[in-house]
Design a protein around this motif. Structure first.
Motif, PDB file in Angstrom:
ATOM      1  N   GLN A  92      -1.923   5.264   6.048  1.00  0.00           N
ATOM      2  CA  GLN A  92      -2.000   4.179   5.087  1.00  0.00           C
ATOM      3  C   GLN A  92      -3.211   4.397   4.190  1.00  0.00           C
ATOM      4  N   THR A  93      -3.042   4.099   2.917  1.00  0.00           N
ATOM      5  CA  THR A  93      -4.123   4.279   1.962  1.00  0.00           C
ATOM      6  C   THR A  93      -4.599   2.931   1.434  1.00  0.00           C
ATOM      7  N   GLN A 130       1.883   4.493   1.569  1.00  0.00           N
ATOM      8  CA  GLN A 130       1.841   5.007   2.938  1.00  0.00           C
ATOM      9  C   GLN A 130       2.738   6.234   3.007  1.00  0.00           C
ATOM     10  N   ARG A 162       0.844  -1.196   0.000  1.00  0.00           N
ATOM     11  CA  ARG A 162       0.000   0.000   0.000  1.00  0.00           C
ATOM     12  C   ARG A 162       0.875   1.240   0.000  1.00  0.00           C
ATOM     13  N   TRP A 164       5.871  -0.538  10.466  1.00  0.00           N
ATOM     14  CA  TRP A 164       4.520  -0.423   9.927  1.00  0.00           C
ATOM     15  C   TRP A 164       3.948  -1.737   9.415  1.00  0.00           C
ATOM     16  N   ILE A 186      -6.799   7.939   2.407  1.00  0.00           N
ATOM     17  CA  ILE A 186      -6.250   7.440   3.664  1.00  0.00           C
ATOM     18  C   ILE A 186      -7.324   6.599   4.366  1.00  0.00           C
ATOM     19  N   LEU A 196       1.706   7.598  10.781  1.00  0.00           N
ATOM     20  CA  LEU A 196       1.798   6.932   9.494  1.00  0.00           C
ATOM     21  C   LEU A 196       0.390   6.857   8.917  1.00  0.00           C
TER      22      LEU A 196
END
Length: 136
Positions: free
Chosen positions: A31-32, A20, A18, A72, A128, A29
Motif C-alpha cells: 500500500q502506498t 496498492q 490508495r 485489503w 510504499i 499487498l
C-alpha cells in the motif's frame, strides 16, 4: 438495505482509494500513500464518483456481494463493521451527524495522501508505506 443506504455507509476514510499492488509472488499487498487522481486529498471525496469505474480501471464498487473479495479493506471499514453485525463507531457520520468527525478523530487518511497526479508513475513504488501478507 437499499442501494442508497448501503452507499451511505462509506465513512470517507480514503483508505480504499490508495494505490496498492501485489508483489511478484502475489503474496504481499503493498500500500502506498498515493491516492487515485480522482480523490480530493483534502475532503477525501471522489471528484467524479458517478463515473469513477469507467475512468479508473482499478476502481472497485463495494457491494454486499463483493465485499468479501476486498480482503485489503481495513477492519475499521464501515462496510466490514456492518457485515460483522457490529455498531458503527461514534465517529461515523451516520452516528455523529457530521462528515468531518472521522477526520477530527484521526480515523481517516486526511492530510496523509498525495494525488497520483502529483507523483510521477515511476516513483509510486518508492512510496510504499505498508506491506500486508495475503492469507486465504
Amino acid at each position: 438495505m437499499s442501494h442508497e443506504q448501503w452507499e451511505s455507509l462509506c465513512d470517507g476514510c480514503g483508505k480504499c482509494c490508495r494505490i496498492q499492488f501485489l508483489d511478484d509472488d502475489d503474496t504481499m499487498l503493498m500500500q502506498t500513500d498515493v491516492a487515485c487522481g480522482l480523490l480530493d486529498t483534502e475532503s477525501l471525496r471522489c471528484t467524479d464518483y458517478d463515473n469513477r469505474l469507467s475512468k479508473v480501471p482499478d476502481c472497485v464498487q463495494i457491494t454486499p456481494e463483493t465485499l468479501k473479495d476486498y480482503y485489503w479493506l481495513p477492519s475499521s471499514c464501515s462496510y466490514k463493521v456492518v457485515e460483522r453485525g457490529e455498531d458503527l463507531p461514534e465517529w461515523h457520520h451516520l452516528i455523529s451527524g457530521e462528515r468531518n468527525t472521522i477526520h477530527q478523530r484521526g480515523h481517516s487518511l486526511q492530510g496523509k495522501l498525495v494525488s497520483e497526479r502529483d507523483v510521477p508513475e515511476q516513483e509510486v513504488e518508492e512510496r510504499i508505506i505498508e506491506w500486508i501478507a495475503i492469507t486465504d
